[in-house]
Design a protein around this motif. Sequence first.
Motif, PDB file in Angstrom:
ATOM      1  N   PRO A 323     -14.447   2.186  -1.425  1.00 28.31           N
ATOM      2  CA  PRO A 323     -14.055   1.722  -0.490  1.00 28.31           C
ATOM      3  C   PRO A 323     -14.898   0.745   0.286  1.00 28.31           C
ATOM      4  N   VAL A 324     -14.371  -0.018   0.838  1.00 23.52           N
ATOM      5  CA  VAL A 324     -14.972  -1.532   1.080  1.00 23.52           C
ATOM      6  C   VAL A 324     -15.070  -1.350   2.994  1.00 23.52           C
ATOM      7  N   PRO A 325     -16.108  -0.531   3.645  1.00 25.21           N
ATOM      8  CA  PRO A 325     -16.109  -0.453   4.981  1.00 25.21           C
ATOM      9  C   PRO A 325     -16.298  -1.983   5.842  1.00 25.21           C
ATOM     10  N   TYR A 326     -15.674  -2.116   6.837  1.00 24.46           N
ATOM     11  CA  TYR A 326     -15.943  -3.240   7.786  1.00 24.46           C
ATOM     12  C   TYR A 326     -16.213  -2.373   9.206  1.00 24.46           C
ATOM     13  N   LYS A 327     -16.884  -3.134  10.128  1.00 24.42           N
ATOM     14  CA  LYS A 327     -17.021  -2.603  11.267  1.00 24.42           C
ATOM     15  C   LYS A 327     -15.949  -2.532  12.104  1.00 24.42           C
ATOM     16  N   ASP A 328     -15.760  -1.391  12.852  1.00 21.36           N
ATOM     17  CA  ASP A 328     -14.216  -1.239  13.551  1.00 21.36           C
ATOM     18  C   ASP A 328     -13.134  -0.792  12.611  1.00 21.36           C
ATOM     19  N   ALA A 329     -13.515  -0.594  11.270  1.00 20.16           N
ATOM     20  CA  ALA A 329     -12.318  -0.311  10.440  1.00 20.16           C
ATOM     21  C   ALA A 329     -11.977   1.308  10.594  1.00 20.16           C
ATOM     22  N   ASP A 330     -10.924   1.564  10.298  1.00 20.66           N
ATOM     23  CA  ASP A 330     -10.407   3.020  10.190  1.00 20.66           C
ATOM     24  C   ASP A 330     -10.942   3.737   8.814  1.00 20.66           C
ATOM     25  N   MET A 331     -12.139   4.146   8.813  1.00 24.36           N
ATOM     26  CA  MET A 331     -12.970   4.449   7.557  1.00 24.36           C
ATOM     27  C   MET A 331     -12.132   5.986   7.116  1.00 24.36           C
ATOM     28  N   GLN A 332     -11.496   6.762   7.987  1.00 23.84           N
ATOM     29  CA  GLN A 332     -11.136   7.704   7.495  1.00 23.84           C
ATOM     30  C   GLN A 332      -9.742   7.227   6.556  1.00 23.84           C
ATOM     31  N   GLY A 333      -9.075   6.429   7.312  1.00 30.89           N
ATOM     32  CA  GLY A 333      -7.868   5.705   6.470  1.00 30.89           C
ATOM     33  C   GLY A 333      -8.209   5.243   5.211  1.00 30.89           C
ATOM     34  N   ILE A 334      -9.220   4.427   5.110  1.00 33.53           N
ATOM     35  CA  ILE A 334      -9.546   3.863   3.735  1.00 33.53           C
ATOM     36  C   ILE A 334      -9.902   5.151   2.874  1.00 33.53           C
ATOM     37  N   PHE A 335     -10.781   6.065   3.345  1.00 33.04           N
ATOM     38  CA  PHE A 335     -11.260   7.030   2.394  1.00 33.04           C
ATOM     39  C   PHE A 335     -10.088   7.876   1.799  1.00 33.04           C
ATOM     40  N   ASP A 336      -9.264   7.956   2.784  1.00 34.38           N
ATOM     41  CA  ASP A 336      -7.857   8.950   2.241  1.00 34.38           C
ATOM     42  C   ASP A 336      -7.121   8.045   1.449  1.00 34.38           C
ATOM     43  N   ALA A 337      -6.992   6.672   1.582  1.00 35.42           N
ATOM     44  CA  ALA A 337      -6.182   5.922   0.540  1.00 35.42           C
ATOM     45  C   ALA A 337      -6.996   5.980  -0.909  1.00 35.42           C
ATOM     46  N   CYS A 338      -8.464   5.787  -0.696  1.00 37.24           N
ATOM     47  CA  CYS A 338      -9.152   5.939  -2.039  1.00 37.24           C
ATOM     48  C   CYS A 338      -8.957   7.133  -2.563  1.00 37.24           C
ATOM     49  N   ARG A 377     -12.151  -2.054 -11.593  1.00 39.66           N
ATOM     50  CA  ARG A 377     -12.545  -1.558 -10.143  1.00 39.66           C
ATOM     51  C   ARG A 377     -11.431  -1.782  -9.262  1.00 39.66           C
ATOM     52  N   ILE A 378     -11.412  -0.610  -8.383  1.00 40.16           N
ATOM     53  CA  ILE A 378     -10.366  -0.945  -7.467  1.00 40.16           C
ATOM     54  C   ILE A 378     -10.953  -0.760  -6.007  1.00 40.16           C
ATOM     55  N   GLU A 379     -10.766  -2.133  -5.328  1.00 41.84           N
ATOM     56  CA  GLU A 379     -11.379  -2.207  -3.980  1.00 41.84           C
ATOM     57  C   GLU A 379     -10.283  -1.759  -2.736  1.00 41.84           C
ATOM     58  N   ILE A 380     -10.841  -1.039  -1.848  1.00 39.21           N
ATOM     59  CA  ILE A 380      -9.988  -0.910  -0.748  1.00 39.21           C
ATOM     60  C   ILE A 380     -10.352  -1.025   0.507  1.00 39.21           C
ATOM     61  N   GLY A 381     -10.043  -2.140   1.372  1.00 39.64           N
ATOM     62  CA  GLY A 381     -10.565  -2.611   2.355  1.00 39.64           C
ATOM     63  C   GLY A 381      -9.565  -2.513   3.673  1.00 39.64           C
ATOM     64  N   PRO A 382     -10.099  -2.726   4.854  1.00 39.29           N
ATOM     65  CA  PRO A 382      -9.114  -2.739   6.014  1.00 39.29           C
ATOM     66  C   PRO A 382      -7.854  -3.413   5.679  1.00 39.29           C
ATOM     67  N   LYS A 383      -8.015  -4.516   5.094  1.00 36.42           N
ATOM     68  CA  LYS A 383      -6.921  -5.632   4.995  1.00 36.42           C
ATOM     69  C   LYS A 383      -5.751  -4.919   3.870  1.00 36.42           C
ATOM     70  N   ASP A 384      -6.587  -4.550   2.841  1.00 33.93           N
ATOM     71  CA  ASP A 384      -5.844  -3.683   1.763  1.00 33.93           C
ATOM     72  C   ASP A 384      -5.035  -2.640   2.280  1.00 33.93           C
ATOM     73  N   PHE A 385      -5.638  -1.775   3.153  1.00 34.53           N
ATOM     74  CA  PHE A 385      -5.298  -0.673   3.733  1.00 34.53           C
ATOM     75  C   PHE A 385      -4.081  -1.106   4.700  1.00 34.53           C
ATOM     76  N   ALA A 386      -4.257  -2.043   5.423  1.00 35.08           N
ATOM     77  CA  ALA A 386      -3.287  -2.397   6.484  1.00 35.08           C
ATOM     78  C   ALA A 386      -1.855  -2.738   5.858  1.00 35.08           C
ATOM     79  N   ASN A 387      -2.103  -3.515   4.405  1.00 35.34           N
ATOM     80  CA  ASN A 387      -1.028  -3.964   3.717  1.00 35.34           C
ATOM     81  C   ASN A 387      -0.396  -3.208   2.494  1.00 35.34           C
ATOM     82  N   ASN A 388      -0.979  -1.891   2.728  1.00 36.83           N
ATOM     83  CA  ASN A 388      -0.585  -1.078   1.723  1.00 36.83           C
ATOM     84  C   ASN A 388      -0.617  -1.439   0.249  1.00 36.83           C
TER      85      ASN A 388
END
Length: 514
Positions: A323-338, A377-388
């Motif tokens: 997971p690639v956290p950014y400030k203000d990101a929906d971390m729970q959403g990113i973790f769930d996506a991971c 390696r698979i990275e999932i950040g806020p942008k990836d998360f938003a773009n599914n």
Amino acid sequence: MGGGEAKKSGGNPGKSGRGGKKKEVKKETGLGLTNKKDENFGEWYSEVVVNGEMIEYYDISGCYILRPWAMTIWEIMQKFFDAEIKKMKIKNCYFPLFVSPTVLQKEKDHIEGFAPEVAWVTKSGESDLEVPIAIRPTSETVMYPYYSKWIRGHRDLPLKLNQWCNVVRWEFSHPTPFIRSREFLWQEGHTAFATKEEADTEVLEILELYRRIYEEFLAIPVIKGKKSELEKFAGGYYTTSVEAFIPNTGRGIQGATSHCLGQNFAKMFEINFENEKGEKAMVWQNSWAYSSRTIGVMIMVHGDDKGLVLPPRVASVQVIVVPVPYKDADMQGIFDACNATVDTLCAAGIRAEADLRDNYSPGWKYSHWEMKGVPLRIEIGPKDFANNQVRAVRRDNVAKTDIPRAELVEKVNQILEDIQQSLFDAAKKKRDDCMHIARTWEEFVEALGQKKMILAPWCDEEEVEKDVKARTKGEMGAAKTLCSPFEQPELPEGTKCFASGKPATKWSYWGRSY
Ligand code: 87F
């Protein structure tokens, strides 16, 4: 290096990443390894096996701890090989670790040269054993007395046994993890047949399985061939092998061997049977082995300045999700996506894990998993998360691909297959660039100086091979034959041996070796 000089891996795989811990990573140079493969190969190798968490050094020289990261690779190859030999009706068994001196002596002709490497147990507690007991360096002498007992008539043949075990050879030359250790893991197959033809056929069937382990699993090109009389197993009739090459050191390395023992051991151990005509006959035997050395060859061939590079087919983790956290990101959403990504991949049979640790930065994790050689390696950040989608980054060439979540399994499978093939192709190209054809002594010496693996026309005389060894003796070690390849280039009438000038009878590979 000795086991006494245990290496510390250091807790820090390298550069710091976005938004992670800052201070503690500073003292590193930005790379996880202090040695470079092309500059200081030996030190690089020691550092890679330890920092990649394959090996821990142990306090007995030449003995190493195989950590789960290495053991899993062993198990993946074992699963393949074990299933294949079962298809050939070979059965597993287990014989004792200890050998009595009388039985060991039975083989004394061929044991003679090996004797200094045999380790002995001489005590129990404070008292000396009445008779010292040897630890198996290989199991011919352990097994064959029982082959003699078990084989009576032609209906008892073929007898085809294999065992997965450890062996001990008290080597005195420089120990190297996986490549040359005093205890190692292997399988040893020991088979007995009524006819030479059956034995000959099996030798090649097993050799083909060894080729597949190297080429299809470890992505390492090998050459199949026959050993010279000087290099064959002294107790056998003929020896075949798969030979690999380490470009950085310019050394060949025997990858695995498949021997036809002929009737030599049958004579020594009286392994006889009554044939269909009611006559007494001797069995024809084979023995064959590959060992944990395979893993060392893989590390040496594919590893780079960032650490291990594991071929997907043997990697215990094929895909690491970060997971690639950014400030203000929906971390729970990113973790769930991971987690969902890992679940989807695992359900499709892909070995995937998520690294959700919150005490390490993404950059630290990238270096860590690079060091351990994870293919993708698979990275999932806020942008990836938003773009599914997810971002995939290859270990071997750093190529990045954005993958829509809906195409995850298909794309990841494609990329893993492509990595497997690319590693093989790259290794083959590098090896082929190190091959040289030499027709004269001068060409041979020059190529040897350039750390090449040399294909040369040879008269196949033992004295000439000994002479080549003597003439090339030096700091780096002498050159010897690696094998005479089954695939022989054309040898026109009148071709001369590169070393003796006598008529050549075959092409043979030569070089320094492990
Ligand atoms: C070291 C000490 C004692 C190799 C040794 O290759 C004996 C030996 O016999 C010894 N090192 N060898 C040759 C092993 C031959 C053979 N054994 C079964 C194989 C395949 C598996």
